[in-house]
Motif scaffolding. Structure first.
Motif, PDB file in Angstrom:
ATOM      1  N   MET A   1      19.340  51.637  64.144  1.00 15.33           N
ATOM      2  CA  MET A   1      18.604  50.944  63.092  1.00 15.33           C
ATOM      3  C   MET A   1      19.201  51.250  61.730  1.00 15.33           C
ATOM      4  O   MET A   1      19.566  52.390  61.459  1.00 15.33           O
ATOM      5  CB  MET A   1      17.129  51.352  63.123  1.00 15.33           C
ATOM      6  CG  MET A   1      16.373  50.764  64.303  1.00 15.33           C
ATOM      7  SD  MET A   1      14.710  51.419  64.433  1.00 15.33           S
ATOM      8  CE  MET A   1      15.071  53.089  64.944  1.00 15.33           C
ATOM      9  N   ARG A   2      19.302  50.229  60.923  1.00 15.05           N
ATOM     10  CA  ARG A   2      19.897  50.388  59.598  1.00 15.05           C
ATOM     11  C   ARG A   2      18.912  51.061  58.642  1.00 15.05           C
ATOM     12  O   ARG A   2      17.731  50.713  58.593  1.00 15.05           O
ATOM     13  CB  ARG A   2      20.301  49.031  59.022  1.00 15.05           C
ATOM     14  CG  ARG A   2      21.219  48.202  59.917  1.00 15.05           C
ATOM     15  CD  ARG A   2      22.615  48.826  60.006  1.00 15.05           C
ATOM     16  NE  ARG A   2      23.576  47.915  60.605  1.00 15.05           N
ATOM     17  CZ  ARG A   2      23.865  47.864  61.887  1.00 15.05           C
ATOM     18  NH1 ARG A   2      23.249  48.692  62.720  1.00 15.05           N
ATOM     19  NH2 ARG A   2      24.755  47.011  62.354  1.00 15.05           N
ATOM     20  N   VAL A   3      19.419  52.022  57.880  1.00 17.17           N
ATOM     21  CA  VAL A   3      18.625  52.686  56.850  1.00 17.17           C
ATOM     22  C   VAL A   3      19.430  52.686  55.555  1.00 17.17           C
ATOM     23  O   VAL A   3      20.565  53.171  55.522  1.00 17.17           O
ATOM     24  CB  VAL A   3      18.265  54.125  57.247  1.00 17.17           C
ATOM     25  CG1 VAL A   3      17.607  54.854  56.073  1.00 17.17           C
ATOM     26  CG2 VAL A   3      17.343  54.135  58.457  1.00 17.17           C
ATOM     27  N   VAL A   4      18.844  52.124  54.510  1.00 20.37           N
ATOM     28  CA  VAL A   4      19.483  52.077  53.202  1.00 20.37           C
ATOM     29  C   VAL A   4      18.473  52.548  52.165  1.00 20.37           C
ATOM     30  O   VAL A   4      17.328  52.091  52.156  1.00 20.37           O
ATOM     31  CB  VAL A   4      19.947  50.644  52.836  1.00 20.37           C
ATOM     32  CG1 VAL A   4      20.548  50.623  51.423  1.00 20.37           C
ATOM     33  CG2 VAL A   4      20.951  50.122  53.847  1.00 20.37           C
ATOM     34  N   THR A   5      18.886  53.487  51.308  1.00 21.50           N
ATOM     35  CA  THR A   5      18.044  53.851  50.174  1.00 21.50           C
ATOM     36  C   THR A   5      18.708  53.310  48.915  1.00 21.50           C
ATOM     37  O   THR A   5      19.938  53.317  48.796  1.00 21.50           O
ATOM     38  CB  THR A   5      17.865  55.379  50.041  1.00 21.50           C
ATOM     39  OG1 THR A   5      19.097  55.981  49.622  1.00 21.50           O
ATOM     40  CG2 THR A   5      17.397  55.985  51.349  1.00 21.50           C
ATOM     41  N   ILE A   6      17.888  52.823  47.996  1.00 20.12           N
ATOM     42  CA  ILE A   6      18.399  52.286  46.735  1.00 20.12           C
ATOM     43  C   ILE A   6      17.689  52.975  45.582  1.00 20.12           C
ATOM     44  O   ILE A   6      16.466  52.890  45.458  1.00 20.12           O
ATOM     45  CB  ILE A   6      18.201  50.758  46.640  1.00 20.12           C
ATOM     46  CG1 ILE A   6      18.955  50.052  47.771  1.00 20.12           C
ATOM     47  CG2 ILE A   6      18.675  50.248  45.277  1.00 20.12           C
ATOM     48  CD1 ILE A   6      18.763  48.534  47.784  1.00 20.12           C
ATOM     49  N   SER A   7      18.459  53.653  44.775  1.00 16.17           N
ATOM     50  CA  SER A   7      17.964  54.226  43.521  1.00 16.17           C
ATOM     51  C   SER A   7      18.420  53.287  42.415  1.00 16.17           C
ATOM     52  O   SER A   7      19.619  53.073  42.232  1.00 16.17           O
ATOM     53  CB  SER A   7      18.545  55.623  43.311  1.00 16.17           C
ATOM     54  OG  SER A   7      18.270  56.078  42.006  1.00 16.17           O
ATOM     55  N   ALA A   8      17.467  52.708  41.692  1.00 14.59           N
ATOM     56  CA  ALA A   8      17.811  51.690  40.706  1.00 14.59           C
ATOM     57  C   ALA A   8      17.207  52.011  39.348  1.00 14.59           C
ATOM     58  O   ALA A   8      15.994  52.185  39.234  1.00 14.59           O
ATOM     59  CB  ALA A   8      17.330  50.317  41.177  1.00 14.59           C
ATOM     60  N   THR A   9      18.054  52.115  38.340  1.00 16.67           N
ATOM     61  CA  THR A   9      17.517  52.205  36.993  1.00 16.67           C
ATOM     62  C   THR A   9      16.907  50.855  36.631  1.00 16.67           C
ATOM     63  O   THR A   9      17.268  49.817  37.200  1.00 16.67           O
ATOM     64  CB  THR A   9      18.616  52.572  35.982  1.00 16.67           C
ATOM     65  OG1 THR A   9      19.697  51.645  36.106  1.00 16.67           O
ATOM     66  CG2 THR A   9      19.112  53.982  36.200  1.00 16.67           C
ATOM     67  N   TYR A  10      15.983  50.874  35.683  1.00 18.04           N
ATOM     68  CA  TYR A  10      15.290  49.633  35.334  1.00 18.04           C
ATOM     69  C   TYR A  10      16.283  48.652  34.705  1.00 18.04           C
ATOM     70  O   TYR A  10      17.115  49.016  33.888  1.00 18.04           O
ATOM     71  CB  TYR A  10      14.163  49.923  34.346  1.00 18.04           C
ATOM     72  CG  TYR A  10      13.089  48.856  34.349  1.00 18.04           C
ATOM     73  CD1 TYR A  10      12.054  48.898  35.263  1.00 18.04           C
ATOM     74  CD2 TYR A  10      13.140  47.809  33.443  1.00 18.04           C
ATOM     75  CE1 TYR A  10      11.077  47.929  35.280  1.00 18.04           C
ATOM     76  CE2 TYR A  10      12.160  46.830  33.449  1.00 18.04           C
ATOM     77  CZ  TYR A  10      11.129  46.889  34.363  1.00 18.04           C
ATOM     78  OH  TYR A  10      10.168  45.920  34.378  1.00 18.04           O
ATOM     79  N   GLY A  11      16.177  47.394  35.139  1.00 18.67           N
ATOM     80  CA  GLY A  11      17.068  46.372  34.613  1.00 18.67           C
ATOM     81  C   GLY A  11      18.308  46.140  35.447  1.00 18.67           C
ATOM     82  O   GLY A  11      19.214  45.417  35.032  1.00 18.67           O
ATOM     83  N   THR A  12      18.358  46.739  36.646  1.00 16.35           N
ATOM     84  CA  THR A  12      19.517  46.535  37.518  1.00 16.35           C
ATOM     85  C   THR A  12      19.172  45.685  38.743  1.00 16.35           C
ATOM     86  O   THR A  12      19.918  45.650  39.719  1.00 16.35           O
ATOM     87  CB  THR A  12      20.101  47.883  37.991  1.00 16.35           C
ATOM     88  OG1 THR A  12      19.069  48.672  38.590  1.00 16.35           O
ATOM     89  CG2 THR A  12      20.704  48.643  36.820  1.00 16.35           C
ATOM     90  N   ALA A  13      18.025  45.020  38.696  1.00 17.20           N
ATOM     91  CA  ALA A  13      17.634  44.050  39.738  1.00 17.20           C
ATOM     92  C   ALA A  13      17.413  44.695  41.103  1.00 17.20           C
ATOM     93  O   ALA A  13      17.612  44.049  42.134  1.00 17.20           O
ATOM     94  CB  ALA A  13      18.666  42.925  39.848  1.00 17.20           C
ATOM     95  N   GLY A  14      16.971  45.942  41.125  1.00 19.43           N
ATOM     96  CA  GLY A  14      16.711  46.600  42.406  1.00 19.43           C
ATOM     97  C   GLY A  14      15.653  45.896  43.225  1.00 19.43           C
ATOM     98  O   GLY A  14      15.757  45.820  44.462  1.00 19.43           O
ATOM     99  N   SER A  15      14.635  45.350  42.563  1.00 24.95           N
ATOM    100  CA  SER A  15      13.559  44.679  43.291  1.00 24.95           C
ATOM    101  C   SER A  15      13.982  43.319  43.830  1.00 24.95           C
ATOM    102  O   SER A  15      13.269  42.715  44.634  1.00 24.95           O
ATOM    103  CB  SER A  15      12.336  44.511  42.376  1.00 24.95           C
ATOM    104  OG  SER A  15      12.662  43.716  41.248  1.00 24.95           O
TER     105      SER A  15
END
Length: 209
Positions: A1-15
């Motif tokens: 199963m694929r697992v990806v974590t994303i740490s995103a500063t605000y304004g980098t379109a993480g959502s």
């Protein structure tokens, strides 16, 4: 199963990037669902749990950015005024969040946005840890465009959220969320188009797994 974590500063379109990556990989996108699950487990309201959540609009970010500096509670190195006692110890909240993340990663896989996922799942086999970041100026402009707000309002959003999210990770994990050693992939999504970022992350996740 694929697992990806994303740490995103605000304004980098993480959502935007997070759900798109999850859809491509065929796994759940885990973001707002985590506080709901914790609230259900603890038998308290979602509003109470969100007080401690680094991604909550009216939670930690709002408290850290707008609180009066009074000698009341020290949280993440910031003295804050809190309207009423905390219904849940912050450490207990974070412990429950960690458990939910780890159980989800084991059972269904997923794309996990925020909440120090790269640190929580640092030892998870085959997990890809991604950091989305960019210079402040470009993040402000991208936020103004995506949220359709003034540049001044966008700057406040970016700076308040940066401060809150950094305080969360520094306080609970004694780590710098911007440190590249926590990630296999660091992308500037204000220069690389969102679609290309999604493609890069998907390709890397499939290769790593």
């Amino acid at each position: 199963m694929r697992v990806v974590t994303i740490s995103a500063t605000y304004g980098t379109a993480g959502s935007i990037i997070g759900p798109a990556v999850a859809e491509r990989l065929g796994v759940p996108f885990v973001d707002r669902a985590i506080p709901s699950a914790v609230a259900q487990e603890l038998g308290c309201s979602l509003e109470e749990v969100l007080v401690h959540d680094d991604r909550a609009e009216h939670g930690l970010g709002r408290l850290l950015s707008g609180a009066m500096r009074l000698p009341t509670v020290t949280f993440g190195g910031v003295d804050m005024y809190l309207p009423g006692a905390m219904p849940l110890a912050p450490e207990e909240f974070v412990n429950r969040i960690e458990r939910m993340i780890k159980e989800s990663a084991r059972s269904t896989g997923g794309v996990f946005l925020g909440r120090a996922g790269a640190l929580v799942l640092a030892e998870h086999p085959g997990a890809l840890h991604v950091r989305l970041d960019a210079p402040l100026r470009r993040r402000v402009l991208q936020t103004a465009s995506l949220a359709d707000v003034s540049e001044r309002a966008a700057r406040k959003l970016v700076e308040d959220n940066d401060r809150a999210r950094s305080a969360y990770v520094r306080h609970f994990y004694r780590a710098d969320p911007a440190d590249p050693q926590h990630y296999q992939l660091v992308l500037d999504s204000t220069m690389i188009p969102v679609g290309a970022c999604v493609e890069i992350i998907v390709t890397a996740a499939e290769a790593l797994a």
